[in-house]
Design an enzyme around this catalytic site. Structure first.
Site, PDB file in Angstrom:
ATOM      1  N   ARG A 112      -7.671   7.640  -8.899  1.00  0.00           N
ATOM      2  CA  ARG A 112      -9.117   7.486  -9.012  1.00  0.00           C
ATOM      3  C   ARG A 112      -9.530   7.407 -10.172  1.00  0.00           C
ATOM      4  O   ARG A 112      -9.182   8.207 -11.267  1.00  0.00           O
ATOM      5  CB  ARG A 112      -9.523   9.015  -8.694  1.00  0.00           C
ATOM      6  CG  ARG A 112      -9.405   9.503  -7.331  1.00  0.00           C
ATOM      7  CD  ARG A 112      -9.949   8.485  -6.187  1.00  0.00           C
ATOM      8  NE  ARG A 112     -10.077   9.214  -4.839  1.00  0.00           N
ATOM      9  CZ  ARG A 112     -10.491   8.271  -3.757  1.00  0.00           C
ATOM     10  NH1 ARG A 112     -10.942   7.207  -3.902  1.00  0.00           N
ATOM     11  NH2 ARG A 112     -10.348   8.904  -2.584  1.00  0.00           N
ATOM     12  N   GLU A 167      -6.034   1.292  -3.279  1.00  0.00           N
ATOM     13  CA  GLU A 167      -5.649   1.833  -1.886  1.00  0.00           C
ATOM     14  C   GLU A 167      -4.281   1.135  -1.538  1.00  0.00           C
ATOM     15  O   GLU A 167      -3.608   1.833  -0.754  1.00  0.00           O
ATOM     16  CB  GLU A 167      -6.524   1.437  -0.748  1.00  0.00           C
ATOM     17  CG  GLU A 167      -7.911   2.173  -0.794  1.00  0.00           C
ATOM     18  CD  GLU A 167      -8.606   1.902   0.265  1.00  0.00           C
ATOM     19  OE1 GLU A 167      -8.520   1.005   1.022  1.00  0.00           O
ATOM     20  OE2 GLU A 167      -9.605   2.930   0.606  1.00  0.00           O
TER      21      GLU A 167
END
Length: 210
Positions: A92, A172
């Protein structure tokens, strides 16, 4: 032997607890404008007429909302602390940290049912499908700065998903998947090692409500 009776104070306290609820409380907005238009979200600036003589500006993210999935494998003995929870590890960037989380994604497809979106995110991020998926709890993770609400779903009876046509990209692409005992997650939460708000909310809701 006498039987104790609930006192009036105890009854009043119970009524107050039962009445705890976040309630709609809209205030007049005298100016509403887009402060910034971003790649994914816009930032809105409102002038809020909060009360007579009290006016201020607030900026917040105009958010589509999101879904998350707490996928569980239960052993059938009824002890949820011993259930296995499906976690993903994902980078993140705002905090420049890799978090252990539960699968999640945006409600960014027009008209998509949140349960269907949750099933889609589960398949795309983990390659799994659920025999049952149901709403567990909804959380507002940052109501002072964002309109985001996350609808967390509980998924059971996991199996390999079929026909998933999705290629993970960007952060991802590095997703790591792991089944972890619920009691191990609780221990890590207790010592401050796991800090994803969605994960914390989902696990605690599962133990209390699921």
């Amino acid at each position: 032997m006498s039987t104790s009776q609930p006192t009036a104070a105890a009854g009043s306290a119970a009524a107050q607890v039962a009445a705890l609820r976040d309630e709609p409380s809209p205030r007049p907005v005298s100016a509403h404008r887009r402060a910034y238009s971003g790649m994914i979200w816009d930032v809105i600036r409102d002038t809020v007429d909060f009360a007579p003589g009290v006016q201020f500006d607030r900026e917040y993210i105009a958010h589509t909302g999101a879904v998350a999935v707490l996928a569980v494998r239960e052993d059938g003995n009824g002890d949820r602390r011993r259930a296995q929870i499906l976690l993903i590890r994902q980078y993140r960037h705002p905090l420049q940290r890799a978090f252990w989380e539960i699968p999640a994604g945006l409600l960014d497809q027009e008209g998509e049912d949140p349960a269907d979106a949750a099933a889609r995110e589960l398949a795309e991020e983990t390659g799994l499908a659920a025999g049952s998926i149901e709403h567990l709890i909804t959380t507002a993770p940052s109501p002072g700065s964002s309109q985001e609400e996350i609808r967390i779903h509980l998924a059971r009876d996991l199996r390999e998903a079929e026909g998933v046509d999705f290629e993970r990209e960007d952060e991802e692409a590095e997703i790591e998947i792991r089944w972890v005992p619920c009691e191990e997650i609780l221990e890590a939460i207790g010592r401050g090692a796991l800090t994803s708000g969605t994960l914390l909310t989902a696990v605690l809701a599962y133990l209390q409500l699921g």
